[in-house]
Write a protein that holds these residues in place. Structure first.
Motif, PDB file in Angstrom:
ATOM      1  N   GLY A 256       0.734  -1.100   0.080  1.00 21.75           N
ATOM      2  CA  GLY A 256       0.100  -0.001   0.059  1.00 21.75           C
ATOM      3  C   GLY A 256       0.775   1.427  -0.133  1.00 21.75           C
ATOM      4  N   THR A 257       1.953   1.165   0.995  1.00 29.98           N
ATOM      5  CA  THR A 257       2.954   2.442   0.903  1.00 29.98           C
ATOM      6  C   THR A 257       4.243   1.752   0.628  1.00 29.98           C
ATOM      7  N   VAL A 258       5.081   2.657   0.461  1.00 31.69           N
ATOM      8  CA  VAL A 258       6.741   2.130   0.505  1.00 31.69           C
ATOM      9  C   VAL A 258       7.361   3.386   0.743  1.00 31.69           C
ATOM     10  N   PRO A 259       8.455   3.252   1.100  1.00 29.57           N
ATOM     11  CA  PRO A 259       9.482   4.387   1.417  1.00 29.57           C
ATOM     12  C   PRO A 259       9.926   4.966   0.171  1.00 29.57           C
ATOM     13  N   LEU A 260      10.387   6.323   0.043  1.00 25.43           N
ATOM     14  CA  LEU A 260      10.848   6.989  -1.186  1.00 25.43           C
ATOM     15  C   LEU A 260      12.421   6.888  -0.963  1.00 25.43           C
ATOM     16  N   ALA A 261      13.177   6.135  -1.853  1.00 24.71           N
ATOM     17  CA  ALA A 261      14.706   6.234  -1.707  1.00 24.71           C
ATOM     18  C   ALA A 261      15.174   7.454  -2.480  1.00 24.71           C
ATOM     19  N   PHE A 262      15.506   8.669  -1.889  1.00 28.04           N
ATOM     20  CA  PHE A 262      15.836   9.701  -2.519  1.00 28.04           C
ATOM     21  C   PHE A 262      17.078  10.421  -1.989  1.00 28.04           C
ATOM     22  N   SER A 263      17.811  10.619  -2.624  1.00 27.75           N
ATOM     23  CA  SER A 263      19.221  11.677  -2.075  1.00 27.75           C
ATOM     24  C   SER A 263      19.519  12.871  -3.166  1.00 27.75           C
ATOM     25  N   GLU A 264      20.259  13.643  -2.478  1.00 27.36           N
ATOM     26  CA  GLU A 264      20.520  14.908  -3.247  1.00 27.36           C
ATOM     27  C   GLU A 264      22.030  15.153  -3.060  1.00 27.36           C
TER      28      GLU A 264
ATOM     29  N   PRO B 232      10.519  -0.188  -2.384  1.00 23.50           N
ATOM     30  CA  PRO B 232      10.515  -0.100  -3.881  1.00 23.50           C
ATOM     31  C   PRO B 232      11.796  -0.418  -4.614  1.00 23.50           C
ATOM     32  N   LEU B 233      11.350  -0.968  -5.939  1.00 20.42           N
ATOM     33  CA  LEU B 233      12.778  -1.393  -6.941  1.00 20.42           C
ATOM     34  C   LEU B 233      12.982   0.050  -7.748  1.00 20.42           C
ATOM     35  N   VAL B 234      12.903   1.209  -7.109  1.00 24.55           N
ATOM     36  CA  VAL B 234      13.360   2.522  -7.947  1.00 24.55           C
ATOM     37  C   VAL B 234      14.039   3.576  -6.795  1.00 24.55           C
ATOM     38  N   ARG B 235      14.795   4.178  -7.482  1.00 22.00           N
ATOM     39  CA  ARG B 235      15.308   5.027  -6.574  1.00 22.00           C
ATOM     40  C   ARG B 235      15.761   6.326  -7.092  1.00 22.00           C
ATOM     41  N   VAL B 236      15.761   7.591  -6.626  1.00 24.70           N
ATOM     42  CA  VAL B 236      15.919   8.918  -7.300  1.00 24.70           C
ATOM     43  C   VAL B 236      17.237   9.682  -6.703  1.00 24.70           C
ATOM     44  N   THR B 237      17.729  10.282  -7.333  1.00 24.64           N
ATOM     45  CA  THR B 237      18.920  10.978  -7.061  1.00 24.64           C
ATOM     46  C   THR B 237      19.112  12.374  -7.653  1.00 24.64           C
ATOM     47  N   LEU B 238      18.912  13.499  -6.682  1.00 27.65           N
ATOM     48  CA  LEU B 238      18.972  14.939  -7.639  1.00 27.65           C
ATOM     49  C   LEU B 238      20.487  15.369  -7.439  1.00 27.65           C
ATOM     50  N   LEU B 239      20.994  15.649  -8.757  1.00 27.90           N
ATOM     51  CA  LEU B 239      22.367  16.394  -8.730  1.00 27.90           C
ATOM     52  C   LEU B 239      22.028  17.760  -9.258  1.00 27.90           C
ATOM     53  N   ARG B 240      22.380  18.672  -8.422  1.00 25.12           N
ATOM     54  CA  ARG B 240      22.220  19.945  -8.775  1.00 25.12           C
ATOM     55  C   ARG B 240      23.491  20.409  -9.414  1.00 25.12           C
TER      56      ARG B 240
ATOM     57  N   GLY C 175      19.282  26.531 -11.523  1.00 25.36           N
ATOM     58  CA  GLY C 175      17.910  26.131 -12.818  1.00 25.36           C
ATOM     59  C   GLY C 175      18.563  25.207 -13.688  1.00 25.36           C
ATOM     60  N   ASP C 176      19.473  24.278 -13.232  1.00 22.12           N
ATOM     61  CA  ASP C 176      20.314  23.220 -13.990  1.00 22.12           C
ATOM     62  C   ASP C 176      20.309  21.980 -13.292  1.00 22.12           C
ATOM     63  N   SER C 177      19.623  20.815 -13.381  1.00 19.70           N
ATOM     64  CA  SER C 177      19.682  19.778 -12.237  1.00 19.70           C
ATOM     65  C   SER C 177      19.693  18.536 -13.443  1.00 19.70           C
ATOM     66  N   LEU C 178      20.094  17.433 -12.757  1.00 20.93           N
ATOM     67  CA  LEU C 178      20.200  16.229 -13.496  1.00 20.93           C
ATOM     68  C   LEU C 178      19.300  15.223 -12.392  1.00 20.93           C
ATOM     69  N   LEU C 179      18.267  14.635 -12.915  1.00 22.00           N
ATOM     70  CA  LEU C 179      17.671  13.774 -12.004  1.00 22.00           C
ATOM     71  C   LEU C 179      18.021  12.294 -12.432  1.00 22.00           C
ATOM     72  N   LEU C 180      18.538  11.546 -11.445  1.00 21.06           N
ATOM     73  CA  LEU C 180      18.798  10.234 -11.852  1.00 21.06           C
ATOM     74  C   LEU C 180      17.542   9.235 -11.346  1.00 21.06           C
ATOM     75  N   VAL C 181      17.008   8.500 -12.118  1.00 15.31           N
ATOM     76  CA  VAL C 181      15.776   7.692 -11.957  1.00 15.31           C
ATOM     77  C   VAL C 181      16.203   6.269 -12.103  1.00 15.31           C
ATOM     78  N   THR C 182      16.470   5.377 -11.195  1.00 10.31           N
ATOM     79  CA  THR C 182      16.997   4.217 -11.544  1.00 10.31           C
ATOM     80  C   THR C 182      15.859   3.140 -11.039  1.00 10.31           C
ATOM     81  N   ALA C 183      15.811   2.065 -11.824  1.00 13.69           N
ATOM     82  CA  ALA C 183      14.490   1.274 -11.598  1.00 13.69           C
ATOM     83  C   ALA C 183      14.979  -0.360 -12.051  1.00 13.69           C
ATOM     84  N   HIS C 184      14.431  -1.141 -11.533  1.00 13.34           N
ATOM     85  CA  HIS C 184      14.733  -2.528 -11.746  1.00 13.34           C
ATOM     86  C   HIS C 184      13.708  -2.922 -12.963  1.00 13.34           C
TER      87      HIS C 184
END
Length: 856
Positions: free
Chosen positions: A93-101, A133-141, A145-154
């Protein structure tokens, strides 16, 4: 320069829970689960997207947007668990969000280069399929006004098109949230579990059976095609991938699209036609089969569903030398249309129906793959209406290389600035120059085909130009006729590793043999099956193998890795493995191929998967005439009741089997050096010639412990002074930021931190990582080394010290080995840090010293 980055810890978000339920797995999920069982943590099973975002991203709004995506798409809350040898979806029903910056905006120099390195590192981090979750998100600043968002999933919960769906929805949700509005996305009409159930509906199952009959007819006499490799295939599960990219001009891309339209085809059909011609020219084969993938979203309702829908198709065609290019294009178009018309049969079912020979070294049916990258039809932005400025905009959607299931995987990525050819390849088989030459020939053939500043080509065949002609000529000079090529394809290029040699029935573990034989015969429905018949040759397939493994584990209480089942293939071999008669836990890998005039080679001992490439610079410095191989512990050293002597004995047996004759040269780094010393001593005691033992940055484990108290105090004081001097040299060279990186490393390697990580893993608050596994193996080997009492070894020993290892009047320059190595020498080599001895300069000094000792 990583000390300029600021990394925030992963946000835990909600606790995993809610109303969870299970569902059947789709055919694609089953395949990816099986592949993960064979190669746990394999990054080629990942989808690693890089979203380039224009506009200032608010981290809090970003995490809220991704939590809404997790709530919206069941696949993002799904884990894959095995039950009785079959996988099932477990949807929470709910899962944690794997996020780093990580903030790179203060980093001088090449920020994009650093971002790419981080993206590749993130893409390779493993997932545990049983934990969502089998997905994780990393924000690279990267800057304002310029970012790279890394979205990795199985891949078991996501494919390339799903990343496009997520990117569009994220930008829309973020734009609404940043303006204080409720996102206006329509509710999802279908979820992935609905598709998995629909797959087994009677109508679809009947259509899939008809398609399966088509593939059985069209591929019945197929001899799997492969581009001749530069290096022979080696037994083992490790595959080392690299990537080559070649940009094509916007003009050439436009001409290819126009030419394809004029011929009633698509750019993908044109690209496949060009590739078929190149492969035929390079190999002289006319019957060629390659792989490709289809999206598997034929129904309009599936376009917005996140999940894994892709299926692999085999494109088989006949390339005739007398055909014109237009005729070849038409033939390729028919081949692709026929394949797409019969795309409902899952690839694994096709493999099962054809029952190809599986030697564990080659992908089944096809080793070369080609695909077109899915791209958004329009660049999404976060604006809600015409004229309203968008807070963010998706500038680019790219992917990090993660490896491939195939030996050569060619991807065509169209873009506004032109096309890109990206080839991920097995670097253990092909040299970078070979792959770069293939891409260059592809561009040349494409220009010739569409008339872009080159004349229309003669039909590509044995007389093809460029690198293709050179390789074909080399093949002719080697005198390898087509019949011999076919025989070589049917026979592994290298002898099987000693642990997979078929043992006789009398040598198999007697208590395991009857149980495993009965399970094997029952699952295959073959009561007359002998212990030496191959599982896959008599009708077995991948999913049935997983079920057999589950039965064996339940009946015997033993853990049976799925890869061991595939490598064994027979009852007798599997019993030998489980009975401990094979060299279980040890893997042999060649880093330098022997030449015709090769001198006695080197065998390096190392203890962790993270170190598999550590010795390569030394092997290259020694030269191609010195064969160089490694022996590696799999995932764990034996239990603590084992001793280092017994562990060395297992290594000694594996080395004896791999190199039964000639003098031995052993190499060991750090604690693995202690293991190498004991292996050499056992060989010498048994009468085997050990020409040299090289111990790199390896202290004798009992050196400090055996000193008298006063001498011990002097030695420890001298050691600390030496370490402080080395630290000062580092700071002078790298700046004050080096202190931060050292403190970070010290903290992450401290036993207290690792104990906390282990506790968090057990209660489910942190996911296991390769770093955890590395330290576990290191600690276990360290415990064995500290309990080890060395005995003298009469042969030559070379002690190598990097600059960071302190020496002086109070410290033994032989690092404590003087009392046990009767013929011992030492050398100091340039290179900072514990692994600094493997710097280019350090390896050159080591190689020179080794050559001098070898001449005596």
């Amino acid at each position: 320069m990583r000390h300029f980055t600021q990394e925030s810890p992963a946000m835990t978000g909600e606790v995993h829970g809610g109303d969870a339920f299970t569902a059947r797995c789709s055919h694609s999920q089953t395949r990816f689960w099986l592949l993960d069982q064979l190669r746990p943590g394999d990054p080629s099973l990942h989808v690693a997207a890089r979203w380039r975002i224009a506009g200032r991203l608010d981290a809090e709004i970003l995490t809220r947007a991704f939590r809404l995506l997790l709530d919206r798409h069941e696949a993002l809350r799904t884990s894959i668990v095995g039950e009785g040898g079959r996988p099932v979806q477990r949807i929470a029903g709910t899962v944690p969000l794997a996020f780093s910056e990580i903030d790179l905006s203060g980093l001088p120099g090449d920020r994009l280069g650093e971002a790419r390195a981080i993206a590749e590192s993130e893409a390779g981090k493993p997932f545990d399929l049983a934990r969502a979750p089998l997905v994780r998100v990393t924000l690279l600043r990267l800057g304002r006004g310029d970012s790279l968002l890394l979205v990795t999933a199985h891949h078991s919960i996501c494919d390339g098109w799903s990343m496009v769906v997520l990117a569009r929805e994220f930008v829309a949700i973020y734009g609404a949230l940043i303006r204080g509005q409720v996102p206006a996305l329509a509710p999802a009409a279908l979820h992935y579990a609905d598709f998995a159930e629909w797959e087994i509906s009677p109508a679809l199952a009947e259509a899939a059976e008809r398609d399966l009959a088509f593939w059985a007819r069209s591929l019945r006499d197929l001899i799997p095609f492969e581009l001749p490799p530069d290096h022979p295939r080696r037994p083992g599960r490790e595959r080392r991938f690299a990537a080559e990219t070649r940009p094509l001009s916007a003009d050439l891309g436009a001409r290819m699209e126009a030419y394809a339209r004029a011929q009633g085809a698509t750019p993908f059909v044109l690209a496949c036609t060009i590739l078929f011609g190149l492969l035929s020219a390079r190999t002289g084969r006319g019957d060629i089969a390659i792989g490709t993938q289809v999206l598997g979203r034929d129904e309009i309702e599936l376009e917005g569903v996140v999940g894994t829908f892709v299926n692999t198709l085999v494109l088989r065609t006949r390339v005739e030398a007398e055909q014109s290019f237009a005729e070849r294009l038409a033939a390729t178009r028919r081949t692709i249309l026929d394949a797409c018309d019969h795309a409902l049969a899952p690839f694994d079912r096709v493999v099962q129906a054809l029952a190809p020979c599986r030697d564990g070294l080659r992908p089944p049916l096809v080793s070369v793959n080609v695909r077109m990258r899915p791209t958004p039809q329009a660049t999404p932005s976060g604006g809600s209406s015409v004229g309203e400025p968008a807070p963010i905009r998706l500038v680019d959607l790219d992917y990090a290389p993660t490896g491939s299931f195939f030996d050569l995987d060619l991807e065509l990525a169209p873009g506004e600035a032109g096309w890109r050819l990206i080839c991920e390849y097995d670097a253990g088989l092909y040299a970078a120059e070979t792959v770069a030459g293939l891409l260059a020939d592809f561009e040349q053939a494409a220009r010739a085909a569409v008339g872009a500043r080159l004349p229309d080509p003669a039909p590509l065949g044995r007389g093809g130009g460029g690198v293709a002609t050179e390789l074909e000529q080399a093949s002719r000079e080697a005198g390898e006729p087509e019949a011999e090529e076919a025989a070589a394809r049917a026979t592994p290029d290298a002898a099987p590793a000693p642990e997979t040699a078929p043992p006789s029935e009398s040598e198999a573990a007697g208590d395991l043999l009857p149980t495993i034989r009965t399970i094997w015969q029952e699952m295959l429905g073959r009561p007359d099956l002998s212990d030496d018949e191959d599982f896959f040759a008599v009708g077995g397939h991948s999913l049935l193998a997983a079920r057999v493994v589950a039965r064996i584990e339940a009946a015997t209480g033993r853990t049976v890795p799925l890869w061991s089942f595939f490598e064994a293939g027979t009852v007798a071999r599997l019993c030998a493995f489980l009975g401990g008669e094979a060299a279980a836990g040890v893997r042999h890998r060649a880093l330098q191929e022997p030449t015709a005039q090769a001198r006695p080679g080197f065998t390096a001992i190392h203890h962790a998967a993270a170190d598999q490439e550590l010795y390569r610079p030394l092997s290259e410095a020694l030269g191609a005439d010195h064969p160089f191989a490694t022996l590696q512990l799999e995932s764990r050293v034996p239990p603590h009741e084992e001793t280092l002597e017994r562990l060395a004995g297992a290594y000694r047996e594996a080395i004896d089997a791999a190199q039964p004759q000639g003098p031995l040269r052993l190499v060991g780094f750090c604690r693995s050096g202690v293991l190498a010393f004991e292996i050499a001593r056992q060989f010498a005691q048994g009468g085997r010639d050990v020409a040299l033992v090289v111990l790199i940055d390896c202290w004798e484990p009992g050196y400090i412990r055996r000193l008298k108290p006063l001498a011990r105090m002097r030695v420890m004081a001298a050691y600390r002074r030496g370490r402080l001097a080395a630290l000062i040299r580092h700071v002078r060279r790298d700046g004050i930021g080096y202190l931060g990186s050292r403190a970070h490393l010290w903290f992450r390697s401290h036993r207290a931190w690792r104990g906390l990580r282990h506790a968090l893993n057990r209660v489910g608050l942190a996911a296991p990582s390769p770093e955890d596994a590395f330290w576990q193996v290191t600690d276990e080997l360290d415990a064995l080394a500290l309990a080890y009492e060395p005995r003298p070894h009469p042969g030559p020993v070379l002690i190598v010290r990097s600059e960071s290892v302190p020496v002086g009047p109070a410290l033994d320059p032989m690092l404590g080995w003087r009392a046990y190595a009767e013929n011992c020498e030492s050398v100091s080599v340039p290179g900072f840090g514990h692994e600094g001895a493997f710097s280019p300069a350090g390896c050159r000094v080591m190689a020179a010293k080794i050559s001098l000792m070898a001449c005596r």
